[in-house]
Design a protein around this motif. Structure first.
Motif, mmCIF file in Angstrom:
data_model
loop_
_atom_site.group_PDB
_atom_site.id
_atom_site.type_symbol
_atom_site.label_atom_id
_atom_site.label_comp_id
_atom_site.label_asym_id
_atom_site.label_seq_id
_atom_site.Cartn_x
_atom_site.Cartn_y
_atom_site.Cartn_z
ATOM 1 N N UNK A 87 -36.871 19.723 -8.080
ATOM 2 C CA UNK A 87 -37.472 20.493 -8.806
ATOM 3 C C UNK A 87 -36.870 21.754 -9.668
ATOM 4 N N UNK A 88 -35.818 22.035 -8.965
ATOM 5 C CA UNK A 88 -34.881 23.226 -9.360
ATOM 6 C C UNK A 88 -34.269 22.601 -10.759
ATOM 7 N N UNK A 89 -33.733 21.360 -10.772
ATOM 8 C CA UNK A 89 -33.083 20.779 -11.919
ATOM 9 C C UNK A 89 -34.230 20.491 -12.818
ATOM 10 N N UNK A 90 -35.486 19.886 -12.530
ATOM 11 C CA UNK A 90 -36.287 19.630 -13.372
ATOM 12 C C UNK A 90 -36.945 20.874 -14.317
ATOM 13 N N UNK A 91 -36.872 22.081 -13.425
ATOM 14 C CA UNK A 91 -36.994 23.488 -14.171
ATOM 15 C C UNK A 91 -36.047 23.800 -14.895
ATOM 16 N N UNK A 92 -34.924 23.254 -15.074
ATOM 17 C CA UNK A 92 -33.879 23.543 -16.059
ATOM 18 C C UNK A 92 -34.092 23.066 -17.571
ATOM 19 N N UNK A 93 -35.004 22.125 -17.606
ATOM 20 C CA UNK A 93 -35.105 21.294 -18.964
ATOM 21 C C UNK A 93 -35.703 22.396 -19.950
ATOM 22 N N UNK A 94 -36.887 22.967 -19.833
ATOM 23 C CA UNK A 94 -37.125 23.947 -20.835
ATOM 24 C C UNK A 94 -36.118 25.022 -21.031
ATOM 25 N N UNK A 95 -35.440 25.748 -20.192
ATOM 26 C CA UNK A 95 -34.194 26.462 -20.472
ATOM 27 C C UNK A 95 -33.155 25.682 -21.334
ATOM 28 N N UNK A 96 -32.960 24.687 -20.962
ATOM 29 C CA UNK A 96 -31.975 23.839 -21.891
ATOM 30 C C UNK A 96 -32.477 23.904 -23.260
ATOM 31 N N UNK A 125 -37.707 27.622 -6.670
ATOM 32 C CA UNK A 125 -37.426 26.218 -6.205
ATOM 33 C C UNK A 125 -35.943 25.978 -5.534
ATOM 34 N N UNK A 126 -34.974 26.702 -6.373
ATOM 35 C CA UNK A 126 -33.697 26.792 -5.706
ATOM 36 C C UNK A 126 -33.393 27.495 -4.485
ATOM 37 N N UNK A 139 -35.558 19.952 1.202
ATOM 38 C CA UNK A 139 -34.747 20.348 0.497
ATOM 39 C C UNK A 139 -34.355 19.687 -0.828
ATOM 40 N N UNK A 140 -34.226 18.367 -0.484
ATOM 41 C CA UNK A 140 -33.756 17.476 -1.663
ATOM 42 C C UNK A 140 -34.752 17.464 -2.665
ATOM 43 N N UNK A 141 -36.101 17.627 -2.351
ATOM 44 C CA UNK A 141 -37.205 17.871 -3.251
ATOM 45 C C UNK A 141 -37.233 18.894 -4.056
ATOM 46 N N UNK A 142 -36.899 19.969 -3.270
ATOM 47 C CA UNK A 142 -36.824 21.352 -4.025
ATOM 48 C C UNK A 142 -35.728 21.445 -5.018
ATOM 49 N N UNK A 143 -34.607 21.032 -4.635
ATOM 50 C CA UNK A 143 -33.433 20.663 -5.514
ATOM 51 C C UNK A 143 -33.765 20.040 -6.686
ATOM 52 N N UNK A 155 -24.483 26.707 -6.266
ATOM 53 C CA UNK A 155 -24.322 25.321 -6.271
ATOM 54 C C UNK A 155 -25.732 24.899 -6.114
ATOM 55 N N UNK A 156 -26.713 25.291 -6.680
ATOM 56 C CA UNK A 156 -27.840 24.800 -6.686
ATOM 57 C C UNK A 156 -28.233 23.450 -7.348
ATOM 58 N N UNK A 157 -27.328 23.396 -8.437
ATOM 59 C CA UNK A 157 -27.270 22.144 -9.379
ATOM 60 C C UNK A 157 -26.678 20.963 -8.652
ATOM 61 N N UNK A 158 -25.805 21.187 -7.673
ATOM 62 C CA UNK A 158 -25.067 20.137 -6.789
ATOM 63 C C UNK A 158 -26.090 19.638 -5.521
ATOM 64 N N UNK A 159 -26.991 20.631 -5.036
ATOM 65 C CA UNK A 159 -27.820 20.059 -4.070
ATOM 66 C C UNK A 159 -28.401 18.916 -4.015
ATOM 67 N N UNK A 160 -29.089 18.534 -4.926
ATOM 68 C CA UNK A 160 -29.632 17.231 -4.948
ATOM 69 C C UNK A 160 -28.565 16.019 -4.862
ATOM 70 N N UNK A 161 -27.474 16.289 -5.233
ATOM 71 C CA UNK A 161 -26.353 15.197 -4.994
ATOM 72 C C UNK A 161 -25.683 15.158 -3.523
#
Length: 324
Positions: free
Chosen positions: A29-38, A82-83, A23-27, A140-146
């Motif tokens: 990947x989710x955060x990493x996937x936000x970079x292009x959108x950002x 991923x999220x 789950x941590x790895x998937x979170x 809260x997918x953005x918070x999952x890793x933390x």
């Protein structure tokens, strides 16, 4: 003691650790996937500024709800997948931790909070259950890793450094106050853990906003929204910890004949209460910067870590029941 149930409790714990790791790895990947959108979102904002400079009035950006992910409608499909996987795995990990705690209790025929291993397992379970339940109400997918990262660290410590074989407890712990006092203490620590994770993010976000440099945190809630969220957790956790201190004094009167014995555990529990009271006071004081108050809250969480990982292990006291 039922050895089969105790073994199954350990297996459920190990399974939970494996699932939470995924789950941590998937979170991540989710955060990493936000970079292009950002990047695309920032380019769009630049285009709006250029259009406005030519004489047209650009439309104002839509307001982001407090605590919500900025520009969530722009999240790439790969990141959304991923999220979603991360959320499912987080729920499964929480259920496995619940199973581990329940099986441990059935194995020893008592409430499973008699030593540091059981306390750590119960705390990890509480954090995951609270986070998963909270995730059903907002994104809260953005918070999952933390959240999953510290939970996984706690599980690793409980299964290695603080592991204790399933067994009975000393007579002083054979009381209904074990269920009341220690359970509320564990729940309050879990709430403080969530608050600390969000508080750290708010401080990092505030620094990023001040620098003005592009960052992945551009897609996370603002520092003010994160700070308000952290404050909300501490508002919930502080009364629970207050009850913990009071209930502990009542139990001490029954077990040792005195409400207060200047035991190291009692002293540190009171120190934690004072630090969090100072945070809430600072947070409500005009003229005090909220970032400064947040640092006080993190100092309170540091005191919790000292109380659990140092006082329990290295201080000889009436609370020496860690089993190490």
């Amino acid at each position: 003691m039922n050895e089969n149930l105790a073994t199954n409790a350990n297996l459920a714990m190990y399974s939970a650790m494996a699932v939470i790791t995924l789950s941590m790895l998937a979170y991540a990947l989710y955060l990493a996937g936000l970079v292009p959108a950002r990047t695309a979102s920032r380019d769009a904002q630049r285009s709006e500024v250029l259009v406005g400079a030519e004489g047209e009035t650009p439309s104002p950006p839509a307001a982001t709800p407090p605590g919500a992910l900025a520009g969530s409608d722009e999240v790439p499909l790969r990141a959304r997948k991923a999220g979603a996987i991360a959320q499912l795995l987080a729920g499964l990990g929480a259920l496995l931790l619940v199973a581990s705690v329940a099986l441990r209790g059935l194995a020893v025929h008592r409430w499973p909070l008699g030593n540091m291993y059981e306390f750590g397992t119960f705390a990890a379970m509480s954090v995951m259950v609270f986070f998963v339940a909270w995730s059903t109400r907002r994104d809260l997918r953005w918070l999952g890793l933390f959240i999953t990262a510290p939970v996984l660290l706690l599980c690793g410590l409980t299964t290695t450094v603080w592991y204790t074989q399933a067994s009975g407890v000393m007579p002083a712990l054979q009381s209904y106050w074990l269920v009341i006092h220690v359970t509320i203490a564990t729940i309050s620590v879990s709430v403080f853990t969530l608050g600390a994770a969000v508080a750290v993010l708010s401080l990092v976000q505030a620094r990023v906003e001040t620098s003005g440099k592009p960052s992945l945190l551009d897609r996370l809630p603002s520092s003010k929204a994160l700070e308000r969220m952290a404050y909300g957790f501490h508002v919930v956790g502080f009364p629970l910890w207050t009850f913990t201190v009071i209930a502990g004094a009542i139990w001490a009167r029954q077990a040792w004949g005195s409400y207060w014995n200047w035991d190291p555990k009692e002293v540190w529990s009171f120190i934690i209460w004072v630090v969090y009271a100072a945070y809430l006071h600072a947070r409500a004081t005009s003229g005090m910067r909220r970032t400064q108050a947040t640092w006080i809250a993190l100092a309170g969480f540091a005191c919790i870590i000292v109380n659990y990982a140092i006082v329990n292990v290295y201080f000889v006291s009436q609370h020496s029941y860690s089993g190490l």
